[in-house]
Design a protein around this motif. Structure first.
Motif, mmCIF file in Angstrom:
data_model
loop_
_atom_site.group_PDB
_atom_site.id
_atom_site.type_symbol
_atom_site.label_atom_id
_atom_site.label_comp_id
_atom_site.label_asym_id
_atom_site.label_seq_id
_atom_site.Cartn_x
_atom_site.Cartn_y
_atom_site.Cartn_z
ATOM 1 N N UNK A 1 0.875 -1.294 -0.093
ATOM 2 C CA UNK A 1 0.103 0.005 -0.164
ATOM 3 C C UNK A 1 0.798 1.165 -0.096
ATOM 4 N N UNK A 2 0.468 2.177 -0.533
ATOM 5 C CA UNK A 2 1.134 3.573 -0.759
ATOM 6 C C UNK A 2 0.180 4.651 -0.425
ATOM 7 N N UNK A 3 0.510 5.612 0.745
ATOM 8 C CA UNK A 3 -0.099 6.472 1.102
ATOM 9 C C UNK A 3 0.688 7.580 0.831
ATOM 10 N N UNK A 4 -0.115 8.970 0.409
ATOM 11 C CA UNK A 4 0.429 10.250 0.226
ATOM 12 C C UNK A 4 -0.168 11.203 0.865
ATOM 13 N N UNK A 5 0.505 11.947 1.808
ATOM 14 C CA UNK A 5 -0.131 12.988 2.731
ATOM 15 C C UNK A 5 0.328 14.383 2.049
ATOM 16 N N UNK A 70 -4.524 7.038 -0.783
ATOM 17 C CA UNK A 70 -3.843 5.698 -0.800
ATOM 18 C C UNK A 70 -4.171 4.931 -2.031
ATOM 19 N N UNK A 71 -3.258 4.153 -2.314
ATOM 20 C CA UNK A 71 -3.433 3.082 -3.286
ATOM 21 C C UNK A 71 -2.894 1.631 -2.939
ATOM 22 N N UNK A 72 -3.273 0.694 -3.165
ATOM 23 C CA UNK A 72 -2.754 -0.534 -2.997
ATOM 24 C C UNK A 72 -3.895 -1.703 -3.071
ATOM 25 N N UNK A 73 -3.286 -3.047 -3.617
ATOM 26 C CA UNK A 73 -4.253 -4.201 -3.845
ATOM 27 C C UNK A 73 -5.066 -3.815 -4.802
ATOM 28 N N UNK A 74 -4.908 -3.000 -5.613
ATOM 29 C CA UNK A 74 -5.949 -2.731 -6.786
ATOM 30 C C UNK A 74 -7.011 -1.758 -6.167
ATOM 31 N N UNK A 75 -6.894 -1.127 -5.433
ATOM 32 C CA UNK A 75 -7.792 -0.181 -4.805
ATOM 33 C C UNK A 75 -7.113 1.204 -4.499
#
Length: 100
Positions: A1-5, A70-75
């Motif tokens: 998962x990737x999160x950007x703040x 956030x993005x990850x696991x196709x979501x």
């Protein structure tokens, strides 16, 4: 998962009864900056020294509002509003006045 703040707003409570709201993160300080110049996007000038205040400082609180995606696991998605707060004391030792 990737999160950007990303900071969307900073609310500065400056300890002298003033609050300043700045869009985005503001301009980063660099050692090449002229400390006598005002901020290009958000600033404050103290009108009195901090002598006589608790700890001889102005108690400053910065509240940052973040947009988090956030993005990850196709979501992908967004987190609800995230807010962080930090505080510090700043000593103001000189206050100048101009008479005309």
């Amino acid at each position: 998962m990737t999160a950007v703040a990303r900071p969307t707003e900073v609310v500065w409570t400056l300890g002298d009864g003033t609050a300043v709201t700045c869009a985005g993160p503001g301009t980063p300080y660099t050692t090449q900056a002229d400390a006598r110049r005002t901020s290009p996007d958000c600033g404050h000038t103290y009108r009195a020294a901090s002598v006589g205040r608790p700890h001889q400082t102005y108690g400053v609180v910065a509240t940052v509002h973040w947009a988090v995606t956030w993005t990850g696991g196709g979501d992908s998605g967004t987190f609800p509003d995230l807010t962080t707060t930090s505080n510090a004391g700043f000593r103001v030792v000189e206050s100048q006045a101009l008479n005309k």
